[in-house]
Design an enzyme around this catalytic site. Structure first.
Site, PDB file in Angstrom:
ATOM      1  N   HIS A 121      -2.446  -2.988  -3.454  1.00  0.00           N
ATOM      2  CA  HIS A 121      -3.837  -2.740  -3.053  1.00  0.00           C
ATOM      3  C   HIS A 121      -4.696  -2.507  -4.296  1.00  0.00           C
ATOM      4  CE1 HIS A 121      -6.497  -0.462   0.098  1.00  0.00           C
ATOM      5  NE2 HIS A 121      -6.970  -1.656  -0.195  1.00  0.00           N
TER       6      HIS A 121
ATOM      7  N   HIS B  97       0.847  -1.193   0.000  1.00  0.00           N
ATOM      8  CA  HIS B  97       0.000   0.000   0.000  1.00  0.00           C
ATOM      9  C   HIS B  97       0.883   1.244   0.000  1.00  0.00           C
ATOM     10  CE1 HIS B  97      -3.591  -2.224   1.671  1.00  0.00           C
ATOM     11  NE2 HIS B  97      -2.647  -2.967   2.228  1.00  0.00           N
TER      12      HIS B  97
ATOM     13  N   ASP C 210      -3.303   2.375  -4.997  1.00  0.00           N
ATOM     14  CA  ASP C 210      -1.949   2.273  -4.439  1.00  0.00           C
ATOM     15  C   ASP C 210      -1.377   0.856  -4.580  1.00  0.00           C
ATOM     16  OD1 ASP C 210      -4.085   1.813  -2.421  1.00  0.00           O
ATOM     17  OD2 ASP C 210      -2.467   1.507  -0.998  1.00  0.00           O
TER      18      ASP C 210
ATOM     19  N   GLU D  60       2.505  -0.817   4.416  1.00  0.00           N
ATOM     20  CA  GLU D  60       2.331   0.541   3.900  1.00  0.00           C
ATOM     21  C   GLU D  60       3.690   1.155   3.616  1.00  0.00           C
ATOM     22  OE1 GLU D  60      -0.447   2.306   3.322  1.00  0.00           O
ATOM     23  OE2 GLU D  60      -2.023   1.308   4.468  1.00  0.00           O
TER      24      GLU D  60
END
Length: 180
Positions: free
Chosen positions: A156, A35, A166, A117
């Site tokens: 994602h 992400h 993303d 992330e």
């Protein structure tokens, strides 16, 4: 080589998030989802991402934060622009990162995935340190959870097409995958 002990990355700073729960089947960890996030959007640095994943984001700190103040979301790890890693949820628990999602016909990816992330945006280049650390973290995860193979690492955008974009066009999959 990075190591994982008790489902935590040994080298990460652990900042527990309340936004997680038990997986339906803990042994079913078989997908890694990449992400991106920046808070406020397009800005880097500070503690806003950590605050957001902990449910402690002050909505008055930036106008955008008022829009997301009631959102309960987390990821397993965040890789910052400098390559430092923060872990929010142990890998054996279900972080709330994927939302409505599907991988190879299987719905609810949070049930069986690990979410990483990258501090970034769809359009701005990621840092070399982030690629290096993402590869190292991914290799440690793949070693500890062998059902995750390089073919079972995705963005994602691929598990929630039309809803998410993303890690975006700025993320170089070939550069990342060549390090695995």
């Amino acid at each position: 080589m990075l190591t994982i002990t008790d489902h935590l990355l040994d080298s990460a700073i652990y900042v527990p998030s309340p936004h997680f729960n038990d997986r339906p089947v803990e042994e079913d960890i078989s997908l890694l989802v990449v992400h991106n996030i920046s808070l406020p959007p397009g800005e880097f640095g500070g503690s806003y991402i950590e605050d957001f994943f902990q449910g402690k984001l002050t909505s008055t700190a930036h106008p955008f934060f008022d829009e997301i103040r009631d959102v309960q979301v987390s990821a397993h790890c965040l890789i910052k622009r400098d390559g430092s890693v923060v872990q929010f949820v142990p890998f054996n628990q279900r972080a709330w990162h994927a939302g409505v999602s599907s991988f190879e016909g299987r719905e609810q990816c949070n049930d069986f995935s690990i979410g990483i992330e990258l501090e970034g945006t769809d359009d701005l280049p990621y840092m070399e340190a982030q690629y290096a650390v993402l590869a190292d973290v991914s290799l440690a995860i793949m070693k500890h959870y062998p059902a995750i193979t390089s073919e079972r690492i995705t963005g994602h955008e691929n598990i929630a097409p039309g809803r998410k974009t993303d890690p975006g066009k700025a993320f170089h999959w070939d550069k990342f995958k060549s390090r695995l």
